[in-house]
Design an enzyme around this catalytic site. Structure first.
Site, PDB file in Angstrom:
ATOM      1  N   ILE A   9      30.132  54.098  -2.163  1.00  0.00           N
ATOM      2  CA  ILE A   9      30.708  55.450  -2.268  1.00  0.00           C
ATOM      3  C   ILE A   9      30.534  56.208  -0.944  1.00  0.00           C
ATOM      4  O   ILE A   9      31.483  56.773  -0.398  1.00  0.00           O
ATOM      5  CB  ILE A   9      30.019  56.235  -3.414  1.00  0.00           C
ATOM      6  CG1 ILE A   9      30.095  55.444  -4.727  1.00  0.00           C
ATOM      7  CG2 ILE A   9      30.632  57.624  -3.561  1.00  0.00           C
ATOM      8  CD1 ILE A   9      29.215  55.967  -5.843  1.00  0.00           C
ATOM      9  N   ASN A  25      18.323  50.624 -12.711  1.00  0.00           N
ATOM     10  CA  ASN A  25      17.087  50.725 -11.929  1.00  0.00           C
ATOM     11  C   ASN A  25      16.277  51.906 -12.471  1.00  0.00           C
ATOM     12  O   ASN A  25      16.717  52.567 -13.411  1.00  0.00           O
ATOM     13  CB  ASN A  25      17.411  50.898 -10.437  1.00  0.00           C
ATOM     14  CG  ASN A  25      18.310  52.096 -10.223  1.00  0.00           C
ATOM     15  OD1 ASN A  25      17.919  53.229 -10.473  1.00  0.00           O
ATOM     16  ND2 ASN A  25      19.538  51.848  -9.779  1.00  0.00           N
TER      17      ASN A  25
HETATM   18  O1  PMT Z   1      15.997  59.620  -9.127  1.00  0.00           O
HETATM   19  P1  PMT Z   1      14.552  59.715  -8.722  1.00  0.00           P
HETATM   20  O2  PMT Z   1      13.629  59.016  -9.672  1.00  0.00           O
HETATM   21  O3  PMT Z   1      14.130  61.132  -8.459  1.00  0.00           O
HETATM   22  O4  PMT Z   1      14.396  58.924  -7.334  1.00  0.00           O
HETATM   23  C1  PMT Z   1      15.076  59.384  -6.210  1.00  0.00           C
HETATM   24  C2  PMT Z   1      15.566  58.207  -5.350  1.00  0.00           C
HETATM   25  C3  PMT Z   1      14.371  57.412  -4.851  1.00  0.00           C
HETATM   26  C4  PMT Z   1      16.489  57.298  -6.165  1.00  0.00           C
HETATM   27  C5  PMT Z   1      16.396  58.847  -4.165  1.00  0.00           C
HETATM   28  O5  PMT Z   1      15.568  59.741  -3.455  1.00  0.00           O
HETATM   29  C6  PMT Z   1      16.902  57.779  -3.240  1.00  0.00           C
HETATM   30  O6  PMT Z   1      16.229  57.318  -2.338  1.00  0.00           O
HETATM   31  N1  PMT Z   1      18.189  57.383  -3.447  1.00  0.00           N
HETATM   32  C7  PMT Z   1      18.856  56.284  -2.719  1.00  0.00           C
HETATM   33  C8  PMT Z   1      18.596  54.992  -3.431  1.00  0.00           C
HETATM   34  C9  PMT Z   1      18.963  53.750  -2.604  1.00  0.00           C
HETATM   35  O7  PMT Z   1      18.259  52.818  -2.559  1.00  0.00           O
HETATM   36  O8  PMT Z   1      20.031  53.802  -1.959  1.00  0.00           O
HETATM   37  P2  PMT Z   1      20.608  52.530  -1.098  1.00  0.00           P
HETATM   38  O9  PMT Z   1      19.681  52.189  -0.014  1.00  0.00           O
HETATM   39  O10 PMT Z   1      21.033  51.471  -2.042  1.00  0.00           O
HETATM   40  O11 PMT Z   1      21.883  53.200  -0.537  1.00  0.00           O
HETATM   41  C10 PMT Z   1      21.898  54.011   0.625  1.00  0.00           C
HETATM   42  C11 PMT Z   1      22.786  55.205   0.385  1.00  0.00           C
HETATM   43  O12 PMT Z   1      24.095  54.778   0.004  1.00  0.00           O
HETATM   44  C12 PMT Z   1      22.302  56.128  -0.724  1.00  0.00           C
HETATM   45  O13 PMT Z   1      22.539  57.447  -0.312  1.00  0.00           O
HETATM   46  C13 PMT Z   1      23.186  55.749  -1.923  1.00  0.00           C
HETATM   47  O14 PMT Z   1      23.393  56.870  -2.796  1.00  0.00           O
HETATM   48  C14 PMT Z   1      24.479  55.319  -1.241  1.00  0.00           C
HETATM   49  N2  PMT Z   1      25.214  54.275  -1.980  1.00  0.00           N
HETATM   50  C15 PMT Z   1      24.662  53.056  -2.234  1.00  0.00           C
HETATM   51  C16 PMT Z   1      25.410  52.081  -2.883  1.00  0.00           C
HETATM   52  C17 PMT Z   1      26.735  52.363  -3.285  1.00  0.00           C
HETATM   53  N3  PMT Z   1      27.463  51.462  -3.925  1.00  0.00           N
HETATM   54  N4  PMT Z   1      27.263  53.552  -3.021  1.00  0.00           N
HETATM   55  C18 PMT Z   1      26.535  54.517  -2.383  1.00  0.00           C
HETATM   56  O15 PMT Z   1      27.020  55.620  -2.151  1.00  0.00           O
END
Ligand code: PMT
Length: 402
Positions: A308, A211
């Site tokens: 995670i 991504n």
């Molecule tokens: O890296 P940059 O360009 O500065 O951008 C920052 C960001 C937009 C990526 C960051 O601020 C952000 O929002 N990160 C979360 C991205 C996301 O969409 O997460 P999610 O909605 O898929 O997941 C929710 C949470 O679970 C997040 O904290 C993620 O780290 C965690 N997660 C998700 C999937 C997974 N398999 N394991 C996880 O721990």
């Protein structure tokens, strides 16, 4: 005497602007607060205030020449860069800001800025049109991205007769802000674990699924947590950023590598900031050779990656958990749902989309925790990181709960 500034070693840089007359008062107030001050002047600064004045108020000869053998014998410029706990350039002209933003080092002051690991603070003072010029603003943004502090400018009547932003902040304000900067220690002694960036999920030896996460938000948070006194472990997916010098740095590629790295280290940490944009899926089988173009359609079978953050939330002793939710729509309700489902202490709802948030310099977020909600205006990720760390530190000190 100010207990925070007592014996702090401060280099005050003076550049050529009419506000240079305020620098003498600034140095005097720093010394009254107990700081030890060395002054560095550019040639243009000497057109506005004499080195003799600055020597008198600082109690030490002024440094003004990169190649001054006598000064180098007393304290060389690299030694001076190492000596400083903070460097404050007041006033900072548009010219010096442009030079520092572009990594120039053609005089003593700009060389020190490149050679120091100290807190670097620029206090702009210039004509309002110069300040608002898009070139100056681009330099300001570049400097903030490099974790330099820009204090001011103030707004009001200017020496040139105009009214607007461009006045150097008053010396008394600068001393207060410097004191506050050294006082941060809000995460002193805390272990902070941060994931950042994207993950790469291999398709074949030369292709992967990923991504547009750049890692900027996670790296800025790592830097701010270090500034606040924490010991930081940064587990990062593949990005093009230089990791903070004082962080323990663990590079990973895939979501499953990130999962293993987090689980190995999480038991010792007090706070886990899950900033990474982790791939939700990986390819069920990775081709051992490059997949050749043949059929009109190609189907990849994807399997779920472990979550995670949700795994850490289930640990018997878990750290304070901060998740991020990057959403293009229904931001708050979707973030709220993730906060509940993943049993987090805090979630940061992050607006993303075309030219928004992910991969960008600026970010717009709303923080949700307990029964509270706080929306932040759009700002640089560096500035936002400082605000978020202050908020998290406040919560940690007030006791935590889901
Ligand atoms: O890296 P940059 O360009 O500065 O951008 C920052 C960001 C937009 C990526 C960051 O601020 C952000 O929002 N990160 C979360 C991205 C996301 O969409 O997460 P999610 O909605 O898929 O997941 C929710 C949470 O679970 C997040 O904290 C993620 O780290 C965690 N997660 C998700 C999937 C997974 N398999 N394991 C996880 O721990």
């Amino acid at each position: 005497m100010n207990p925070v500034l007592a014996n702090k070693q401060i280099v005050v840089g003076v550049t050529g602007g009419i506000a240079a007359y305020k620098s003498a008062d600034f140095v005097r107030r720093l010394r009254e607060a107990g700081a030890v001050v060395r002054v560095v002047m550019t040639d243009h600064a000497k057109a506005f205030i004499t080195p003799l004045t600055m020597q008198a108020v600082s109690g030490h000869p002024v440094y003004d020449d990169l190649f001054d053998l006598q000064a180098e014998a007393a304290m060389g410029h690299i030694e001076l860069a190492r000596w400083a706990d903070a460097m404050v350039i007041a006033p900072a002209t548009a010219d010096v800001m442009a030079k520092i933003a572009h990594g120039e080092a053609n005089d003593l002051l700009t060389t020190l800025c490149l050679a120091t690991r100290a807190k670097l603070i620029l206090v702009p003072a210039m004509n309002q049109v110069m300040w608002e010029n898009s070139l100056t603003q681009a330099n300001v943004q570049a400097l903030q991205t490099k974790h330099m502090y820009i204090w001011g400018p103030g707004t009001g009547s200017q020496a040139c007769g105009e009214v607007g932003p461009g006045r150097m902040l008053e010396p008394i304000t600068l001393v207060e802000q410097l004191s506050a900067l050294f006082m941060t220690g809000s995460l002193s002694g805390k272990q902070v674990l941060i994931t950042a960036g994207p993950t790469h999920e291999a398709i074949d030896p030369v292709r992967y699924i990923t991504n547009v996460s750049s890692g900027k938000m996670g790296y800025a948070l790592a830097e701010s947590a270090i500034e606040a006194g924490a010991h930081v472990t940064l587990i990062s997916g593949p990005v093009h950023l230089v990791p903070p010098v004082r962080a323990e740095y663990i590079p990973v590629i895939s979501a499953r590598q990130m999962y293993n790295a987090v689980l190995q280290r999480v038991k010792d940490c007090d706070i886990f900031l899950s900033v990474a944009a982790v791939s939700d899926y990986h390819c069920q089988s990775v081709a051992s050779q490059k997949i050749a173009k043949s059929a009109e359609q190609l189907t990849l079978v994807l399997e779920r990656n472990p979550d995670i953050l949700a795994t850490v939330a289930e640990l018997p002793t878990r750290p304070y958990l901060v998740g991020f939710a990057a959403e293009t729509d229904h931001l708050i309700s979707k973030a709220q749902a993730k906060w509940t489902k993943k049993k987090l202490d805090m979630i940061i709802a992050n607006e993303v989309g075309e030219q928004k948030g992910m991969g960008q310099e600026d970010n717009t977020v709303t923080v949700l925790w307990k029964n509270q909600q706080k929306a932040f205006a759009t700002m640089s990720k560096v500035k936002l990181a400082r605000e978020l760390i202050a908020l998290i530190a406040g919560e940690i000190h007030n006791g935590r709960s889901h």
